[in-house]
Design a protein around this motif. Sequence first.
Motif, mmCIF file in Angstrom:
data_model
loop_
_atom_site.group_PDB
_atom_site.id
_atom_site.type_symbol
_atom_site.label_atom_id
_atom_site.label_comp_id
_atom_site.label_asym_id
_atom_site.label_seq_id
_atom_site.Cartn_x
_atom_site.Cartn_y
_atom_site.Cartn_z
ATOM 1 N N ASN A 223 0.903 -1.311 0.113
ATOM 2 C CA ASN A 223 0.546 -0.164 -0.209
ATOM 3 C C ASN A 223 0.934 1.062 0.076
ATOM 4 O OD1 ASN A 223 -2.627 -1.143 -0.242
ATOM 5 N ND2 ASN A 223 -2.331 -1.686 1.890
ATOM 6 N N GLN A 224 1.950 1.488 -0.691
ATOM 7 C CA GLN A 224 2.972 2.274 -1.235
ATOM 8 C C GLN A 224 3.800 2.961 0.111
ATOM 9 O OE1 GLN A 224 0.821 5.881 -2.941
ATOM 10 N NE2 GLN A 224 1.056 5.295 -4.957
ATOM 11 N N LYS A 225 3.414 1.732 0.783
ATOM 12 C CA LYS A 225 4.816 1.879 2.134
ATOM 13 C C LYS A 225 6.063 1.113 2.174
ATOM 14 C CE LYS A 225 2.821 1.935 6.505
ATOM 15 N NZ LYS A 225 2.310 1.792 7.303
ATOM 16 N N LEU A 226 7.075 1.442 2.233
ATOM 17 C CA LEU A 226 8.053 0.794 2.520
ATOM 18 C C LEU A 226 8.329 -0.602 3.737
ATOM 19 C CD1 LEU A 226 10.768 3.301 0.982
ATOM 20 C CD2 LEU A 226 10.329 1.102 0.130
ATOM 21 N N ILE A 227 8.511 -1.289 3.252
ATOM 22 C CA ILE A 227 8.468 -2.489 4.435
ATOM 23 C C ILE A 227 9.438 -3.597 3.894
ATOM 24 C CG2 ILE A 227 7.378 -4.417 5.368
ATOM 25 C CD1 ILE A 227 5.960 -2.177 5.606
ATOM 26 N N LEU A 228 10.689 -3.429 5.507
ATOM 27 C CA LEU A 228 12.178 -3.992 5.289
ATOM 28 C C LEU A 228 11.550 -5.557 5.665
ATOM 29 C CD1 LEU A 228 14.940 -3.604 5.540
ATOM 30 C CD2 LEU A 228 15.234 -2.829 7.751
ATOM 31 N N ASN A 229 12.022 -6.176 5.086
ATOM 32 C CA ASN A 229 11.563 -7.892 5.431
ATOM 33 C C ASN A 229 12.667 -8.399 6.597
ATOM 34 O OD1 ASN A 229 9.361 -8.059 3.620
ATOM 35 N ND2 ASN A 229 10.682 -8.565 1.936
ATOM 36 N N ASP A 230 13.650 -7.634 6.608
ATOM 37 C CA ASP A 230 14.763 -9.019 7.154
ATOM 38 C C ASP A 230 15.581 -7.685 8.068
ATOM 39 O OD1 ASP A 230 14.642 -11.517 6.872
ATOM 40 O OD2 ASP A 230 15.329 -10.680 4.838
ATOM 41 N N SER A 231 16.179 -7.835 9.164
ATOM 42 C CA SER A 231 17.154 -6.971 10.031
ATOM 43 C C SER A 231 18.352 -6.492 9.028
ATOM 44 C CB SER A 231 17.207 -6.980 11.207
ATOM 45 O OG SER A 231 15.737 -7.086 12.275
ATOM 46 N N PHE A 232 18.380 -5.275 9.215
ATOM 47 C CA PHE A 232 19.673 -4.920 8.881
ATOM 48 C C PHE A 232 21.156 -4.408 9.368
ATOM 49 C CE2 PHE A 232 21.642 -2.254 5.308
ATOM 50 C CZ PHE A 232 22.694 -3.458 3.968
ATOM 51 N N ILE A 233 22.084 -4.589 9.482
ATOM 52 C CA ILE A 233 22.857 -4.013 9.757
ATOM 53 C C ILE A 233 24.042 -3.028 9.287
ATOM 54 C CG2 ILE A 233 25.570 -4.215 11.202
ATOM 55 C CD1 ILE A 233 24.287 -7.740 11.913
ATOM 56 N N LEU A 234 23.720 -2.279 9.355
ATOM 57 C CA LEU A 234 24.449 -0.672 9.363
ATOM 58 C C LEU A 234 25.472 -0.424 9.169
ATOM 59 C CD1 LEU A 234 21.507 2.287 8.142
ATOM 60 C CD2 LEU A 234 22.564 0.855 6.985
ATOM 61 N N ALA A 235 25.562 -0.279 10.540
ATOM 62 C CA ALA A 235 27.404 -0.290 11.199
ATOM 63 C C ALA A 235 26.928 -1.330 12.466
ATOM 64 C CB ALA A 235 27.283 1.367 11.020
ATOM 65 N N GLU A 236 28.596 -1.792 11.926
ATOM 66 C CA GLU A 236 29.276 -3.206 13.243
ATOM 67 C C GLU A 236 30.754 -1.790 13.804
ATOM 68 O OE1 GLU A 236 28.936 -6.981 12.439
ATOM 69 O OE2 GLU A 236 29.289 -6.783 10.682
ATOM 70 N N HIS A 237 30.335 -2.002 14.926
ATOM 71 C CA HIS A 237 31.022 -1.102 15.617
ATOM 72 C C HIS A 237 32.985 -2.081 15.793
ATOM 73 C CE1 HIS A 237 34.069 -1.373 19.201
ATOM 74 N NE2 HIS A 237 33.533 0.756 19.397
ATOM 75 N N GLY A 238 33.483 -0.695 14.571
ATOM 76 C CA GLY A 238 35.289 -1.241 15.013
ATOM 77 C C GLY A 238 35.117 -1.454 13.422
ATOM 78 N N LYS A 239 34.773 -1.605 12.563
ATOM 79 C CA LYS A 239 34.338 -2.533 10.580
ATOM 80 C C LYS A 239 34.247 -1.067 9.970
ATOM 81 C CE LYS A 239 33.156 -6.945 11.929
ATOM 82 N NZ LYS A 239 31.998 -7.698 10.707
ATOM 83 N N PRO A 240 35.224 -1.185 8.943
ATOM 84 C CA PRO A 240 35.073 0.232 8.146
ATOM 85 C C PRO A 240 33.832 -0.017 6.858
ATOM 86 C CG PRO A 240 36.590 -1.934 7.079
ATOM 87 C CD PRO A 240 35.897 -2.295 8.450
ATOM 88 N N LEU A 241 33.285 1.356 6.776
ATOM 89 C CA LEU A 241 31.996 1.408 5.791
ATOM 90 C C LEU A 241 32.198 1.595 4.890
ATOM 91 C CD1 LEU A 241 30.745 4.290 8.659
ATOM 92 C CD2 LEU A 241 29.393 1.632 8.266
ATOM 93 N N SER A 242 31.283 0.086 3.823
ATOM 94 C CA SER A 242 31.609 0.273 2.401
ATOM 95 C C SER A 242 30.094 1.779 1.893
ATOM 96 C CB SER A 242 30.555 -1.010 1.951
ATOM 97 O OG SER A 242 29.747 -0.840 2.375
ATOM 98 N N VAL A 243 30.816 1.696 0.845
ATOM 99 C CA VAL A 243 30.196 2.988 -0.035
ATOM 100 C C VAL A 243 28.454 2.522 0.247
ATOM 101 C CG1 VAL A 243 29.963 4.211 -2.149
ATOM 102 C CG2 VAL A 243 32.431 3.215 -1.508
#
Length: 220
Positions: A165-185
């Motif tokens: 219904n025109q709403k974004l639904i995230l199907n799975d939990s997603f790790i955006l950042a992990e402490h101590g690890k480099p971030l990708s583009v």
Amino acid sequence: PRAKRSKVVPLTRVGKKVRAVKEGLVATVRQYLQRFKRVFLFSYDGMRSTPLRALKEKLSTSKICLGKLRVMAVALGRTEEDEFMPNLSYLSGRLKGNSGLLFTNHTLADIQKFIHSFCVEDFAVAGNIAPRDVVLERGDKALSGLCHSMAPYLRNLGLNVKLDNQKLILNDSFILAEHGKPLSVERCKLLKLMKVKLAQFRVTLVGSWEKESKSTLFYD
């Protein structure tokens, strides 16, 4: 006080426009040396427009130069024989890497106190090390601030999303950042979309020069 010398210092052979820019920077640096009581050499990591603007606003009565280091070194003087004022060549010898010059009438104690407390949060860029964990929980809350038309773009960035219904639904939990690890583009683009700032911009004092005493001081 007058400068030791006002002779023309030759720059490398370049086009007229580039030469004009370099000579303009030399003239600006020397104008500030005559105008202000002291100059500080500082280092930084990842200078961008937002923290630079914040730094200039906080030091509105002072001037900051972040031009070409070799040209600024010429303006200060690279040796005792060609230094613009006594002992400036010691400062120019430390103009390396991510460095800049701060010209000011503020006292040493005031600048040290300000630099110690100055910190600007900014969006991380690829390669930055995450200072903490950031996780997007499954469901519609994590993406509630985004337009449904962004679904294809979000999928390209690695999110498993669907439309309901025109709403974004995230199907799975997603790790955006992990402490101590480099971030990708891709992670950095997502963090910016989520308005999560993980980078901190700070400035470190390297040295200073006092016009009255003609003395140079280093802090490492």
